[in-house]
Design an enzyme around this catalytic site. Structure first.
Site, PDB file in Angstrom:
ATOM      1  N   ALA A  57       0.765  -1.273   0.117  1.00 27.39           N
ATOM      2  CA  ALA A  57      -0.174   0.174  -0.034  1.00 27.39           C
ATOM      3  C   ALA A  57       0.857   1.309   0.024  1.00 27.39           C
ATOM      4  CB  ALA A  57      -0.843  -0.060   1.225  1.00 27.39           C
ATOM      5  N   PHE A  58       2.027   1.120   0.610  1.00 27.38           N
ATOM      6  CA  PHE A  58       2.893   2.337   0.729  1.00 27.38           C
ATOM      7  C   PHE A  58       3.308   2.925  -0.728  1.00 27.38           C
ATOM      8  CE2 PHE A  58       7.252   4.297   1.174  1.00 27.38           C
ATOM      9  CZ  PHE A  58       6.869   5.258   2.222  1.00 27.38           C
ATOM     10  N   ALA A  81      -4.790  -3.656   1.239  1.00 22.88           N
ATOM     11  CA  ALA A  81      -5.170  -3.982   2.597  1.00 22.88           C
ATOM     12  C   ALA A  81      -4.199  -3.857   3.435  1.00 22.88           C
ATOM     13  CB  ALA A  81      -6.058  -5.454   2.704  1.00 22.88           C
ATOM     14  N   VAL A  82      -4.182  -3.037   4.816  1.00 18.94           N
ATOM     15  CA  VAL A  82      -3.154  -2.879   5.659  1.00 18.94           C
ATOM     16  C   VAL A  82      -3.932  -3.282   6.799  1.00 18.94           C
ATOM     17  CG1 VAL A  82      -1.445  -1.245   6.751  1.00 18.94           C
ATOM     18  CG2 VAL A  82      -2.488  -0.864   4.523  1.00 18.94           C
ATOM     19  N   THR A  87       1.615  -6.121  11.195  1.00 17.13           N
ATOM     20  CA  THR A  87       2.735  -5.340  11.176  1.00 17.13           C
ATOM     21  C   THR A  87       2.961  -4.325  12.246  1.00 17.13           C
ATOM     22  OG1 THR A  87       3.757  -3.309   9.909  1.00 17.13           O
ATOM     23  CG2 THR A  87       1.576  -3.821   9.596  1.00 17.13           C
ATOM     24  N   HIS A  89       4.548  -1.587  11.947  1.00 14.58           N
ATOM     25  CA  HIS A  89       4.370  -0.304  11.188  1.00 14.58           C
ATOM     26  C   HIS A  89       3.198  -0.055  10.514  1.00 14.58           C
ATOM     27  CE1 HIS A  89       6.374  -2.522   8.127  1.00 14.58           C
ATOM     28  NE2 HIS A  89       6.089  -2.120   7.426  1.00 14.58           N
ATOM     29  N   ARG A 128     -14.915  -7.127   4.057  1.00 13.79           N
ATOM     30  CA  ARG A 128     -15.025  -5.864   3.319  1.00 13.79           C
ATOM     31  C   ARG A 128     -14.560  -6.014   2.031  1.00 13.79           C
ATOM     32  NH1 ARG A 128     -14.616  -5.202   8.519  1.00 13.79           N
ATOM     33  NH2 ARG A 128     -15.807  -3.500   9.438  1.00 13.79           N
TER      34      ARG A 128
HETATM   35  N1  INI Z   1       1.815  -3.197   2.869  1.00 16.04           N
HETATM   36  C1  INI Z   1       0.281  -3.603   2.727  1.00 16.04           C
HETATM   37  O1  INI Z   1      -0.142  -3.155   1.761  1.00 16.04           O
HETATM   38  N2  INI Z   1      -0.188  -4.106   3.719  1.00 16.04           N
HETATM   39  C2  INI Z   1       0.236  -4.393   5.109  1.00 16.04           C
HETATM   40  O2  INI Z   1      -0.324  -4.985   5.909  1.00 16.04           O
HETATM   41  C3  INI Z   1       1.486  -4.249   4.957  1.00 16.04           C
HETATM   42  N3  INI Z   1       2.174  -4.548   6.197  1.00 16.04           N
HETATM   43  O3  INI Z   1       1.548  -5.473   6.938  1.00 16.04           O
HETATM   44  O4  INI Z   1       3.537  -4.241   6.560  1.00 16.04           O
HETATM   45  C4  INI Z   1       2.271  -3.508   3.978  1.00 16.04           C
HETATM   46  N4  INI Z   1       3.807  -3.304   4.026  1.00 16.04           N
HETATM   47  C5  INI Z   1       4.580  -3.186   3.139  1.00 16.04           C
HETATM   48  C6  INI Z   1       4.560  -1.918   2.406  1.00 16.04           C
HETATM   49  O5  INI Z   1       3.221  -1.176   1.885  1.00 16.04           O
HETATM   50  C7  INI Z   1       5.668  -1.361   1.650  1.00 16.04           C
HETATM   51  O6  INI Z   1       5.379  -2.366   0.265  1.00 16.04           O
HETATM   52  C8  INI Z   1       6.909  -1.800   1.999  1.00 16.04           C
HETATM   53  O7  INI Z   1       7.302  -1.181   3.249  1.00 16.04           O
HETATM   54  C9  INI Z   1       8.143  -1.255   1.182  1.00 16.04           C
HETATM   55  O8  INI Z   1       8.223  -0.120   0.936  1.00 16.04           O
END
Ligand code: INI
Length: 159
Positions: A57-58, A81-82, A87, A89, A128
């Site tokens: 998602a980042f 989905a996060v 995590t 973070h 969801r």
């Molecule tokens: N990215 C997600 O989309 N969902 C998550 O739950 C998640 N967790 O759990 O860490 C997550 N992490 C990866 C992040 O989006 C980046 O891809 C990664 O930090 C590399 O930049």
């Protein structure tokens, strides 16, 4: 006379990009299914839809911004989905995704909608993503259709 601006739901001829996060892959695919179902039901042609996958998602905002700036799409839908349980973070990823998507829309002037689930458990996310609480991907695609229509009808900047 009051002027009212509203986007409709006839999406014939609309070009829409969807960016999906591969993290939590099963949920991401269900959100994508919901978004594509919505676009088809509203007469968006398959040839007018682009799908881009990102690792998490980042990374959604950067890909969404590029697609928005390409001039090839009238709206962009971001899906992912996060999940907190997975995590430490969570807050950083969720907040960066939300802020980044909002900023990409404001920077580009192209509607970019936020179909990113932020949940405490995988079960909440599944509910969801085509489960008993609907499909956030469908909703995000519908919001993109409405916003694309609204942006086309609003006064252009400088008017
Ligand atoms: N990215 C997600 O989309 N969902 C998550 O739950 C998640 N967790 O759990 O860490 C997550 N992490 C990866 C992040 O989006 C980046 O891809 C990664 O930090 C590399 O930049």
């Amino acid at each position: 006379m009051t002027r009212t601006y509203e986007g409709g739901y006839d999406a014939r001829g609309l070009r829409v990009a969807v960016v999906v996060s591969r993290f939590n892959d099963t949920v991401g695919r269900r959100l994508l299914d919901g978004a594509l179902d919505c676009l088809r039901r509203h007469a968006v042609a398959d040839d007018d839809v682009g799908v881009a996958w990102v690792p998490g998602a980042f990374e959604l905002p950067l890909a969404a911004k590029r697609l928005a700036l390409s001039g090839e799409y009238d709206a962009v839908v971001c899906l992912g989905a996060v999940i907190r349980g997975e995590t430490p973070h969570f807050d950083h990823v969720a907040s960066a995704a939300a802020t980044g998507v909002a900023r990409a829309a404001l920077d580009t002037g192209v509607p970019i909608t936020f179909g990113v689930l932020t949940c405490d458990t995988p079960e909440q996310a599944e509910q969801r993503a085509g489960g008993k609480l609907g499909n956030k991907g469908f909703e995000a695609a519908l919001a993109a259709i409405e916003m694309a229509g609204l942006m086309a009808s609003l006064p252009k900047s400088g008017d």
